[in-house]
Design an enzyme around this catalytic site. Structure first.
Site, PDB file in Angstrom:
ATOM      1  N   LEU A  38      -3.257 -10.201  22.670  1.00 44.43           N
ATOM      2  CA  LEU A  38      -2.981 -11.296  21.739  1.00 44.43           C
ATOM      3  C   LEU A  38      -3.623 -11.036  20.386  1.00 44.43           C
ATOM      4  O   LEU A  38      -4.799 -10.696  20.307  1.00 44.43           O
ATOM      5  CB  LEU A  38      -3.516 -12.617  22.305  1.00 44.43           C
TER       6      LEU A  38
ATOM      7  N   LYS B 290      -6.168  -1.327  27.617  1.00 47.51           N
ATOM      8  CA  LYS B 290      -6.551  -2.273  26.570  1.00 47.51           C
ATOM      9  C   LYS B 290      -7.491  -1.622  25.560  1.00 47.51           C
ATOM     10  O   LYS B 290      -7.303  -1.731  24.336  1.00 47.51           O
ATOM     11  CB  LYS B 290      -7.216  -3.504  27.190  1.00 47.51           C
TER      12      LYS B 290
ATOM     13  N   GLY C  90      -8.051  -1.821   3.179  1.00 46.81           N
ATOM     14  CA  GLY C  90      -8.778  -3.021   2.806  1.00 46.81           C
ATOM     15  C   GLY C  90     -10.265  -2.818   2.984  1.00 46.81           C
ATOM     16  O   GLY C  90     -10.771  -1.696   2.862  1.00 46.81           O
TER      17      GLY C  90
ATOM     18  N   GLY D 249     -12.456  -6.593  11.478  1.00 44.90           N
ATOM     19  CA  GLY D 249     -13.501  -7.399  12.113  1.00 44.90           C
ATOM     20  C   GLY D 249     -12.914  -8.090  13.324  1.00 44.90           C
ATOM     21  O   GLY D 249     -11.998  -7.575  13.965  1.00 44.90           O
TER      22      GLY D 249
ATOM     23  N   CYS E 167     -12.213  -8.365  18.804  1.00 46.87           N
ATOM     24  CA  CYS E 167     -11.687  -7.294  19.656  1.00 46.87           C
ATOM     25  C   CYS E 167     -12.017  -5.893  19.157  1.00 46.87           C
ATOM     26  O   CYS E 167     -12.719  -5.138  19.836  1.00 46.87           O
ATOM     27  CB  CYS E 167     -10.166  -7.446  19.797  1.00 46.87           C
TER      28      CYS E 167
ATOM     29  N   LYS F 113     -15.924  -4.615  19.047  1.00 47.16           N
ATOM     30  CA  LYS F 113     -16.606  -4.467  20.343  1.00 47.16           C
ATOM     31  C   LYS F 113     -15.854  -3.546  21.290  1.00 47.16           C
ATOM     32  O   LYS F 113     -16.468  -2.849  22.104  1.00 47.16           O
ATOM     33  CB  LYS F 113     -16.853  -5.830  20.989  1.00 47.16           C
TER      34      LYS F 113
ATOM     35  N   LYS G  12      -9.503 -12.389   9.378  1.00 46.61           N
ATOM     36  CA  LYS G  12      -8.101 -12.188   9.067  1.00 46.61           C
ATOM     37  C   LYS G  12      -7.494 -13.565   8.812  1.00 46.61           C
ATOM     38  O   LYS G  12      -8.093 -14.584   9.155  1.00 46.61           O
ATOM     39  CB  LYS G  12      -7.365 -11.476  10.215  1.00 46.61           C
TER      40      LYS G  12
END
Length: 437
Positions: free
Chosen positions: A151, A205, A254, A258, A261, A264, A322
């Protein structure tokens, strides 16, 4: 189907609400009494576009419930999702204490067969650890499945309701059938449900997020090179992004990534690699580039003001990591605030959703404005740290008349350089040739 979701953060609340939207009876469990009271009374606790409408509808239809009682919450559930925090430890490894604590409790509570699903992002081998923790006290059969979430904050509801793919890690045919039935309504357009073993699902993932973080850091390196060689990163981005093998997404330079997800997950995969006696050099470089990129604008700002920021006042647009979220975890804006205030400058910030969260972190270190133009009052320059849509087409006349100087440092490349030159601004961005005035 009756479902339980343990944890009501970004992943847990979206997961529970979206499963309820397809007709399931969902109970969400959380140890935070105040949060459960708010959610039960209809007060949503996170900002995520599109979620509130679904949340209110399913609460009204009594398909969505909240409790602090784990045993009550799992009663009669066919599937139990663990959507618990896995914050990085001091050594960079994922902290599994929340998940394993719940797993230990579950073993004592199971009365019949259930599928327990790791929805949190967890290191390879976690499903085995969860299974062992439950098995210590369990007297009935159960299966532990890995079902990582993909997500994106800001579009999480759309991602859940219309997933590109669903990854399910299990070697149990019984669990496979239940999970396949559960996700069937979400993949009617033919997007794949990919079954694999648990360890492969867990690694999928981490591999996905690390690859995307690598694309971001690669483009940020290209942006630095563009500035030194006189090239334009936007042209380079368009040139390489049109190659189907590369793709257009995650190529925007940019001031670094951050959120909850990428930072870490990259760190955790590096730690897992070290434990396997493998030196993952690319990801080490990705982390290094990203840390430096968060303060990419600072040398530009210092140079413009002659190396002394003491007594200078800055307007800061954007605090969330974001747009379309109130999440400030590892947000570049926080690093910019720390650097500016340490140099003796002051800051007034505006963000459409994240200001309350930042206030809890920085307190009175900076001021907050009620709207974006109020933040410009008495400011020596404007800094843009988040690409909210509301910032993309501002009233430049109002900016010009409110700022002390017609100076903008844009960490998200929101404006076209020729346009800013035409308007007479001193405008500096990332990877493009600055407009000097």
């Amino acid at each position: 189907m009756k479902i339980t979701v343990v944890g009501t953060g970004y992943v847990g609340l979206v997961t529970g609400t979206c499963f309820a939207e397809t007709g399931n009876d969902v109970t969400c469990v959380d140890i935070d009494v105040n949060k459960v009271k708010k959610l039960s009374s209809g007060q949503i606790t996170i900002y995520e576009p599109g979620l509130e409408k679904l949340f209110e509808r399913n609460l009204k239809e009594e398909r969505l419930h909240f409790t602090t009682d784990l045993e009550e919450g799992i009663r009669d559930a066919a599937v139990i999702f663990l959507a618990l925090p896995t914050p990085p430890g001091e050594d960079g490894s994922a902290d599994l204490s929340y998940i394993l604590r719940v797993a230990d409790q579950l073993g004592k509570m199971l009365k019949d067969y259930k599928v327990i699903v790791d929805k949190s992002t967890v290191p390879v081998g976690t499903a085995d650890k969860v299974h062992a923790a439950i098995a210590k006290n369990a007297t009935v059969e159960f299966d532990v499945v890995s079902n990582p979430e993909f997500l994106r904050e800001g579009v999480a509801v759309e991602d859940f309701m219309k997933p590109d793919r669903v990854v399910i890690g299990t070697q149990s045919e019984r669990a496979r059938k239940i999970m396949g039935d559960l996700y069937a309504p979400f993949v009617r357009q033919g997007n794949p449900v990919i079954f694999m073993d648990e360890k492969s699902a867990e690694l999928t993932k981490y591999a996905a997020n690390s690859f995307l973080a690598t694309k971001i850091s690669f483009m940020n390196e290209i942006a630095v090179l563009c500035e030194r060689l006189g090239a334009d990163v936007d042209m380079v981005r368009r040139g390489i992004g049109s190659d189907d093998r590369i793709g257009k997404r995650f190529l925007f330079p940019g001031i670094g990534y951050g959120g909850s997800c990428f930072p870490k997950d990259v760190q955790a995969l590096v730690k897992s690699s070290q434990e396997a006696q493998y030196d993952f050099k690319i990801l080490e470089a990705v982390m290094d580039v990203n840390e430096k990129q968060k303060l990419f604008l600072l040398p530009k700002i210092e140079a413009y003001f002659g190396g002394n920021l003491k007594g200078k006042h800055f307007a800061l647009w954007g605090l969330a990591f974001k747009p379309n979220t109130d999440d400030i975890r590892e947000a570049p804006a926080l690093y910019i605030i720390d650097a500016l205030t340490a140099a003796g400058a002051t800051v007034t910030a505006f963000d459409p959703e994240a200001m309350a969260n930042v206030k809890q972190v920085v307190g009175d270190k900076i001021k907050f404005a009620e709207h974006q133009y109020e933040a410009l009052q008495d400011a020596d320059a404007l800094i843009i740290a988040t690409e909210w849509s509301v910032f993309r087409t501002p009233d430049f006349d109002k900016i010009q008349s409110t700022l002390k100087n017609k100076t903008i440092f844009d960490g998200r490349n929101l404006f076209e350089v020729p346009r800013m030159e035409e308007l007479g601004f001193h405008y500096e961005s990332v990877g493009r040739q600055a407009v000097k005035r």
